[in-house]
Design a protein around this motif. Sequence first.
Motif, mmCIF file in Angstrom:
data_model
loop_
_atom_site.group_PDB
_atom_site.id
_atom_site.type_symbol
_atom_site.label_atom_id
_atom_site.label_comp_id
_atom_site.label_asym_id
_atom_site.label_seq_id
_atom_site.Cartn_x
_atom_site.Cartn_y
_atom_site.Cartn_z
ATOM 1 N N PRO A 126 -69.127 121.507 -50.873
ATOM 2 C CA PRO A 126 -70.486 120.990 -50.650
ATOM 3 C C PRO A 126 -71.599 122.029 -50.600
ATOM 4 C CG PRO A 126 -69.170 120.843 -48.640
ATOM 5 C CD PRO A 126 -68.248 121.273 -49.729
ATOM 6 N N HIS A 127 -71.270 123.287 -50.246
ATOM 7 C CA HIS A 127 -72.348 124.271 -50.057
ATOM 8 C C HIS A 127 -72.395 125.259 -51.212
ATOM 9 C CE1 HIS A 127 -72.940 122.553 -46.218
ATOM 10 N NE2 HIS A 127 -71.703 122.795 -45.871
ATOM 11 N N ILE A 128 -72.940 124.823 -52.308
ATOM 12 C CA ILE A 128 -73.062 125.694 -53.471
ATOM 13 C C ILE A 128 -74.451 126.347 -53.437
ATOM 14 C CG2 ILE A 128 -73.167 125.720 -56.014
ATOM 15 C CD1 ILE A 128 -70.301 125.407 -54.816
ATOM 16 N N GLY A 129 -74.474 127.658 -53.569
ATOM 17 C CA GLY A 129 -75.757 128.378 -53.571
ATOM 18 C C GLY A 129 -76.047 129.103 -52.278
ATOM 19 N N ASN A 130 -75.194 128.916 -51.270
ATOM 20 C CA ASN A 130 -75.547 129.454 -49.947
ATOM 21 C C ASN A 130 -75.441 130.969 -49.823
ATOM 22 O OD1 ASN A 130 -72.795 129.382 -50.027
ATOM 23 N ND2 ASN A 130 -72.492 128.300 -48.110
ATOM 24 N N VAL A 131 -74.763 131.634 -50.781
ATOM 25 C CA VAL A 131 -74.768 133.105 -50.747
ATOM 26 C C VAL A 131 -75.699 133.684 -51.815
ATOM 27 C CG1 VAL A 131 -72.557 133.468 -49.595
ATOM 28 C CG2 VAL A 131 -72.598 133.182 -52.079
ATOM 29 N N GLY A 132 -76.549 132.839 -52.366
ATOM 30 C CA GLY A 132 -77.558 133.312 -53.311
ATOM 31 C C GLY A 132 -76.964 133.795 -54.618
ATOM 32 N N ALA A 133 -77.691 134.688 -55.281
ATOM 33 C CA ALA A 133 -77.255 135.170 -56.595
ATOM 34 C C ALA A 133 -77.514 136.667 -56.695
ATOM 35 C CB ALA A 133 -78.004 134.432 -57.694
ATOM 36 N N TRP A 189 -75.394 139.835 -48.143
ATOM 37 C CA TRP A 189 -75.998 141.157 -48.386
ATOM 38 C C TRP A 189 -76.110 141.497 -49.869
ATOM 39 C CZ3 TRP A 189 -73.073 144.979 -50.796
ATOM 40 C CH2 TRP A 189 -71.696 144.758 -50.854
ATOM 41 N N ARG A 190 -75.332 140.831 -50.719
ATOM 42 C CA ARG A 190 -75.395 141.144 -52.147
ATOM 43 C C ARG A 190 -76.460 140.337 -52.883
ATOM 44 N NH1 ARG A 190 -70.455 140.142 -55.093
ATOM 45 N NH2 ARG A 190 -71.242 141.581 -56.653
ATOM 46 N N ALA A 191 -77.014 139.321 -52.206
ATOM 47 C CA ALA A 191 -77.974 138.447 -52.890
ATOM 48 C C ALA A 191 -79.286 139.173 -53.146
ATOM 49 C CB ALA A 191 -78.223 137.206 -52.043
ATOM 50 N N ILE A 192 -79.797 139.029 -54.362
ATOM 51 C CA ILE A 192 -81.136 139.584 -54.621
ATOM 52 C C ILE A 192 -82.123 138.456 -54.931
ATOM 53 C CG2 ILE A 192 -80.347 141.870 -55.405
ATOM 54 C CD1 ILE A 192 -81.651 140.210 -58.156
ATOM 55 N N GLU A 193 -81.596 137.250 -55.110
ATOM 56 C CA GLU A 193 -82.475 136.093 -55.309
ATOM 57 C C GLU A 193 -81.724 134.825 -54.913
ATOM 58 O OE1 GLU A 193 -83.501 135.608 -59.484
ATOM 59 O OE2 GLU A 193 -81.489 136.233 -60.063
ATOM 60 N N GLY A 194 -82.483 133.734 -54.791
ATOM 61 C CA GLY A 194 -81.879 132.455 -54.458
ATOM 62 C C GLY A 194 -81.180 131.869 -55.679
#
Length: 409
Positions: A83-90, A117-122
């Motif tokens: 259900p939680h797709i996108g929660n660690v960003g991109a 910590w690896r996400a640089i954008e949503g």
Amino acid sequence: MNTTFSIEEPIMSETVSAQARPPRPPGATAALVLNDGTVYWGRGVGATGTQVGEVCFNTSITGYQEIMTDPSYAGQIINFTFPHIGNVGANPEDTEAVTAAARGLVIRTDITDPANWRAIEGFDAWLKKYNLIGLAGIDTRALTRRIRDKGPPNGAIIHAPDGNIDIDALLAEAQAWPGLEGMDLALEVSCRQTYEWAQTRWSLGGGYGTLDAQKRHVVAVDYGAKHNILRTLAANGCRVTVVPATATAEEILRHEPDGIFLSNGPGDPAATGEYAVPVLQELLETGKPIFGICLGHQLLSLAIGGTTTKMTNGHRGANHPVKDLETGKVEITSQNHGFRVEPESLPKNAVVTHVSLFDGSNEGFRLTDKPVFSVQHHPEASPGPQDSNYLFERFVRLIDERSAEKGAK
Ligand SMILES: NC(=O)CC[C@H](N)C(=O)O
């Protein structure tokens, strides 16, 4: 982007049959229309526009960027069961191709602000960049059950922020789309020109590396290759030359490879086999080591006289148990395929080596008279467990054994 995190994010509408179309809920900016007339309203994410494709489901919990950029998803809309797709960003590193070939995605909850910590954008911004249309607020469990019970339907999706959505037009598009059976998509996603690959696998703190000691030379035929396959070959001491899916045997052999790799890829193997099989038959004659993954496995089976068929339900996820029949060991594998090799169609010199413990379908074979083997699952993972990495080592061993034999002559 919606910044509220809540598992209670409302579902826009339940599965409803064509006879009782659900009224458009307030705030609906997206819809998925199946070819049987079922309508799911949603909140649009990512790029805007419409797309049509086969609606399949993937059960992976992590790795949504890798899944969305896996070229084998060309022609498909992916319904995520987690259900939680996108929660660690991109981030810019977790991609399997330069562009995305998938047609879109369906998710349960709205995309939240990234927490990693690896996400640089949503994820929403990333989807826009890759021109991927998404729908959030869908009852993904109901959709998954529908696919499980009836097989993957064709469907059309739309993301229209102005709410201008014509369900009848989408239904007509979904019904007019011919479906994946008989469709060659490898030509769409294969590289146009030959190139060299030297990047190795990612490591914590080190990122992606490059290879200094390139002891072996592998030509990889690109039917839609995931980058982590090329990275894993490089990490195993291979200089990799990647050639287009249409390369002839002569063009491949001109590179004087020590081994030949057949990549994964989208679509129906029988359709791609029309041009790939004669090439593979010539390559088999050379006695060079050959390793195939997924579409590469299916094409190899066709080249030796086997058949492939469309599965009612494909395998898409990162937790599929596969048994290595020769060692008795079970490996947990990453999977993405909707066609399968029919093991009883294989000739006598092909030994079935791997089988799915979910449905008993074929997951691999090797030839008894040639240094040739292939698997249906994805030993390069990305995303998924790395239990099957040993298969790359097996390929490299076959290459080294053949080189040693040639050297001794
Ligand atoms: N990942 C792949 O190579 C997929 C192979 C093939 N397109 C299938 O769906 O079965």
